[in-house]
Design an enzyme around this catalytic site. Sequence first.
Site, PDB file in Angstrom:
ATOM      1  N   ASP A 189      55.002  10.109  40.589  1.00 49.73           N
ATOM      2  CA  ASP A 189      54.137   8.985  40.224  1.00 49.73           C
ATOM      3  C   ASP A 189      53.513   9.258  38.850  1.00 49.73           C
ATOM      4  O   ASP A 189      52.367   8.901  38.582  1.00 49.73           O
ATOM      5  CB  ASP A 189      53.051   8.750  41.294  1.00 49.73           C
ATOM      6  N   HIS A 227      50.300   0.303  48.393  1.00 49.10           N
ATOM      7  CA  HIS A 227      49.161  -0.484  47.892  1.00 49.10           C
ATOM      8  C   HIS A 227      48.882  -1.599  48.896  1.00 49.10           C
ATOM      9  O   HIS A 227      48.826  -2.773  48.558  1.00 49.10           O
ATOM     10  CB  HIS A 227      49.439  -1.021  46.493  1.00 49.10           C
TER      11      HIS A 227
HETATM   12 ZN   LIG Z   1      53.259   4.497  40.948  1.00 46.36          ZN
END
Ligand SMILES: [Zn+2]
Length: 399
Positions: free
Chosen positions: A289, A210
């Site tokens: 994820d 991120h």
């Molecule tokens: Zn994640």
Amino acid sequence: MAPVTTTQRTVLAGARVVLPSGVVDGGRVTVEGTRIASVGPALGADTVSGNGSGPRPDDVVVDLGAGHLVVPGFVDIHNHGGGGASFTSGTAEDVLKGVQTHREHGTTTLVVSTVTESMDFLVRRAGMLSELVEQGDIAGIHYEGPFISPCRKGAHDESLLRDPDPADVRTLIDAARGTAKMVTLAAELPGGIDSVRLLAERGVIAAIGHTDATYEQTVEAIDAGATVATHLFNAMPPLAHRAPGPIPALLEDERVTIELVNDGTHLHPSVLELAFGSAGADRVAFITDAMDAAGFGDGMYELGPLRVEVREGVARLADTGTIAGSTLTLDTAFKRAVTVDRLSLPDAVRAISTTPARLIGLADRTGSLEPGKDADLVVLTPDLTVTAVMRQGTWILHP
Ligand SMILES: [Zn+2]
């Protein structure tokens, strides 16, 4: 003196067994108690000689049948939920339900991931999750956020993001009481490099993700001790020929392991092939994820404070349509790896078990079928559907 007792052993026979040394047809795995006692090419021909590791009359022999496959239990180091349960917001019972769902799909070792929440929330959450680690139900905690870039926030609540102040990083590590395995952060933010150093010193994986970092900023973070790329390609600048960004820096450095979400949605197969060819199976960890809908179904869900809609197995934020984790289970990732990506069985096993196990410091316990390790294994049909799962010598799914 107490009499010597021997535990009855289970011998899994007749299948193709993926060992560190290669694939053995008609192989065998002998399980005693919670551990693998021996592995070998056929009954009676043990790789470990002596010490009673040959066949015994009271062995329970399970003939799995030719064409079936035995591989090490899968290891997922990035997973937010499953079976309708959230690892960020569910009760302990919910977390165990989600873990059980993933176990039934072959994941015998699971690191629970949180999403961005307030510091107070995460500290409380770590207290609860660390108990589950101490009980042996999960393998550790991965904090994904809050120290991530607003430019690449993905499915994280922007109002709760913060710069990676080392004092805050230390607070989260301490709250996990030794069970924090990984922190995903954007190292280009103020305090980022110092936070990476702190994590490396404390033995917690600093994962770059991120992130809006340049190539040079990413190299600096790796030199400071970052060793994982959180879902490479997703939630970071794409590769451009004059502004390469983080992707080539993470791919080319042998100190870095690459997470890949192999669900057919997060990555085009050709991109996965490119990454795999560049890093190799010893530097790739397949992750899910996953969010709550994994192994559960379409519908409306919550990912931390955000609302997510799952349609045809794809999870997106209800407001913006941004991809919000996956509904993947690792059995599907394994099947894709072999059938779509055309990886060899040993390479697929490395990326889904051996490499992630080593990364989180569990190489002596799991990640390969070897004598002395935990009896964590998955049995698959010839078309690579999970038909049985054993975790620490206990059947999760009976063959
Ligand atoms: Zn994640």
